[in-house]
Design an enzyme around this catalytic site. Structure first.
Site, PDB file in Angstrom:
ATOM      1  N   HIS A   1      -3.573   5.955   3.426  1.00 40.60           N
ATOM      2  CA  HIS A   1      -4.345   4.748   3.132  1.00 40.60           C
ATOM      3  C   HIS A   1      -3.762   3.493   3.779  1.00 40.60           C
ATOM      4  O   HIS A   1      -4.474   2.698   4.393  1.00 40.60           O
ATOM      5  CB  HIS A   1      -4.424   4.577   1.615  1.00 40.60           C
ATOM      6  CG  HIS A   1      -5.442   3.589   1.158  1.00 40.60           C
ATOM      7  ND1 HIS A   1      -5.157   2.263   0.947  1.00 40.60           N
ATOM      8  CD2 HIS A   1      -6.752   3.753   0.866  1.00 40.60           C
ATOM      9  CE1 HIS A   1      -6.245   1.639   0.528  1.00 40.60           C
ATOM     10  NE2 HIS A   1      -7.229   2.516   0.475  1.00 40.60           N
TER      11      HIS A   1
ATOM     12  N   ASP B   1       0.853  -1.188   0.000  1.00 41.92           N
ATOM     13  CA  ASP B   1       0.000   0.000   0.000  1.00 41.92           C
ATOM     14  C   ASP B   1       0.891   1.241   0.000  1.00 41.92           C
ATOM     15  O   ASP B   1       2.018   1.180  -0.492  1.00 41.92           O
ATOM     16  CB  ASP B   1      -0.919  -0.046   1.233  1.00 41.92           C
ATOM     17  CG  ASP B   1      -2.288   0.560   0.970  1.00 41.92           C
ATOM     18  OD1 ASP B   1      -2.336   1.787   0.793  1.00 41.92           O
ATOM     19  OD2 ASP B   1      -3.285  -0.175   0.941  1.00 41.92           O
TER      20      ASP B   1
ATOM     21  N   SER C   1     -11.497  -1.340   0.185  1.00 44.95           N
ATOM     22  CA  SER C   1     -10.170  -1.134   0.760  1.00 44.95           C
ATOM     23  C   SER C   1     -10.172  -1.525   2.229  1.00 44.95           C
ATOM     24  O   SER C   1      -9.153  -1.976   2.759  1.00 44.95           O
ATOM     25  CB  SER C   1      -9.778   0.346   0.669  1.00 44.95           C
ATOM     26  OG  SER C   1      -9.223   0.657  -0.572  1.00 44.95           O
TER      27      SER C   1
END
Length: 426
Positions: free
Chosen positions: A106, A68, A269
């Protein structure tokens, strides 16, 4: 595709736009949260059987690689969770714990949902696998400063994760296309051949991903769809496709951000790390199971919730953590992830057109005669002596022919002498 989340109570929005490849989008909910409120907001821990599953396993001894934007290891809720990492973008720090690229928060959101440790007895985020360890692989989505392409970063990140002990890889990202680059073939095959379970987000309809995209389309990957609080397919925070394996909550989820504090977010996600955490629970509880067996446990114990499954919306049903770590499940049947991907590559990639070399002709090998013990000993002199066959078909006819030739010769010689005498007398 786009992605955004909001710091709850702070009113600060962060956006992400990536062409071709990016994070599975995050949808925003502006409900405020404090550290002592977070536990009350984590509805999925009870609703999907995680609190019951913890009596059997909390994921100890399992390393989960999060490929990520990087996981900020300094976040209080992740203290002790991040045990290693790397940067494959050329922009981060060697340990992968400096968030990079657009939407850099994220990776930390994903990690906190998966393996958060909390900040006290009843405060902060507890992940679904609170004793699992995290390996952070930082990518730089949407950044022109990266030294290699996003596709190549992912392939490199997968190999690094495998080589550094990950038995689970979480990929909360999508290419927004059904296909993937050939460089991923060998990278994913490398993971499967090393018994790694790869979990991928299906993508979100709300950001234009109406159909599941790679890597969730790769054979052998555990693809995750999303449902809302009522356990119904999320219209915005999920997509559909025949490769979906299971469904997990994808709305009104809580995560920690690098700068401190919490946000409530939605999207596959977030659903993906919930499933990756469940994989860690199963791997910890059943260390003898291979990747196919682990995936089989999660799929076999999924709850259809009154629906006909498998389906392109819910896959095999909603995850059930308690059942996944305690139920009696028949052994996995069918092809392994490795076999599935190898078959796909064989069918869909260009076949090897290199001609098979034609063998160079060689002399025939000598065959040594073997004596038959039932036959009399070989008499070399007998080869030169007559036998019945040679007397009948060779010797006698030859003698007759030879005698006839001698008579003809004698007769001719006598006749010649006779004619010469007559000439002399005349």
């Amino acid at each position: 595709m786009s992605s955004a989340w909001r710091r709850l109570g702070a009113g600060v929005a962060v956006g992400l736009a990536v062409a071709g490849l990016g994070l599975a989008p995050v949808l925003v909910d502006s409900t405020p949260a404090r550290a002592d409120q977070v536990r009350d907001l984590e509805y999925w821990l009870n609703d999907y059987g995680f609190t019951q599953a913890w009596a059997t396993s909390k994921g100890a001894g399992v390393k989960v690689a999060i490929i990520d934007t990087g996981v900020a290891g300094g976040v209080a809720d992740l203290a002790g969770a991040v045990v290693g990492g790397t940067d494959v973008s050329g922009l981060g720090t060697p340990n992968g714990q400096t968030p990079v690229g657009e939407g850099s928060e994220h990776g930390t959101l994903v990690a906190s949902l998966l393996a958060g440790r909390g900040t006290g007895t009843d405060a902060g985020i507890i992940g679904v696998a609170p004793e699992a360890s995290i390996l952070s692989v930082s990518l730089a989505f949407g950044s022109s400063g990266a030294t290699v392409s996003n596709d190549d970063q992912i392939a490199e990140g997968i190999r690094w994760a495998v080589d550094n002990g990950a038995s689970v890889i979480n990929m909360s990202l999508t290419r927004n296309t059904l296909d993937w680059p050939e460089s991923w073939d060998s990278a994913f095959l490398y993971a499967f051949e090393h018994d790694v379970v790869v979990v991928a987000a299906a993508g979100n309809r709300g950001s234009g991903t109406t159909e599941v995209g790679a890597p969730a389309t790769i054979p052998g990957v555990l693809a995750v769809a999303g449902v809302n609080r009522n356990k119904t397919a999320s219209f915005d925070a999920s997509s559909q496709g025949i490769t979906i394996s299971v469904a997990a909550p994808s709305e009104k989820l809580v995560g920690a951000v690098p700068a401190g504090g919490y946000v409530q977010w939605s999207g596959t996600s977030a659903a993906a790390p919930i499933v990756s955490g469940l994989v860690a629970l199963v791997r910890s509880a059943y260390p003898e199971l291979d990747a196919a067996g682990v995936m089989n446990r999660i799929i076999a114990t999924a709850d259809p919730n009154g629906r006909e499954v498998p389906s392109p919306i819910y896959g095999n049903g909603l995850i059930n953590a308690a059942a996944a770590v305690t139920a009696t499940v028949p052994a996995a049947a069918g092809p392994t992830p490795t076999a599935l991907l190898k078959d796909w590559i064989h069918l869909h990639r260009r076949a090897d057109t290199t001609p098979t070399p034609t063998p160079t002709p060689t002399a025939a090998a000598s065959i040594q005669p073997r004596e038959d013990p039932s036959l009399p000993p070989w008499n070399k002199a007998a080869v030169w002596l007559p036998n019945q066959h040679t007397l009948t078909y060779v010797s006698i006819p030859l003698a007759v022919l030879l005698g006839f030739g001698i008579l003809v010769t004698l007769f001719g010689t006598g006749a010649t002498r006779h004619f010469r005498r007559i000439r002399r007398e005349s």
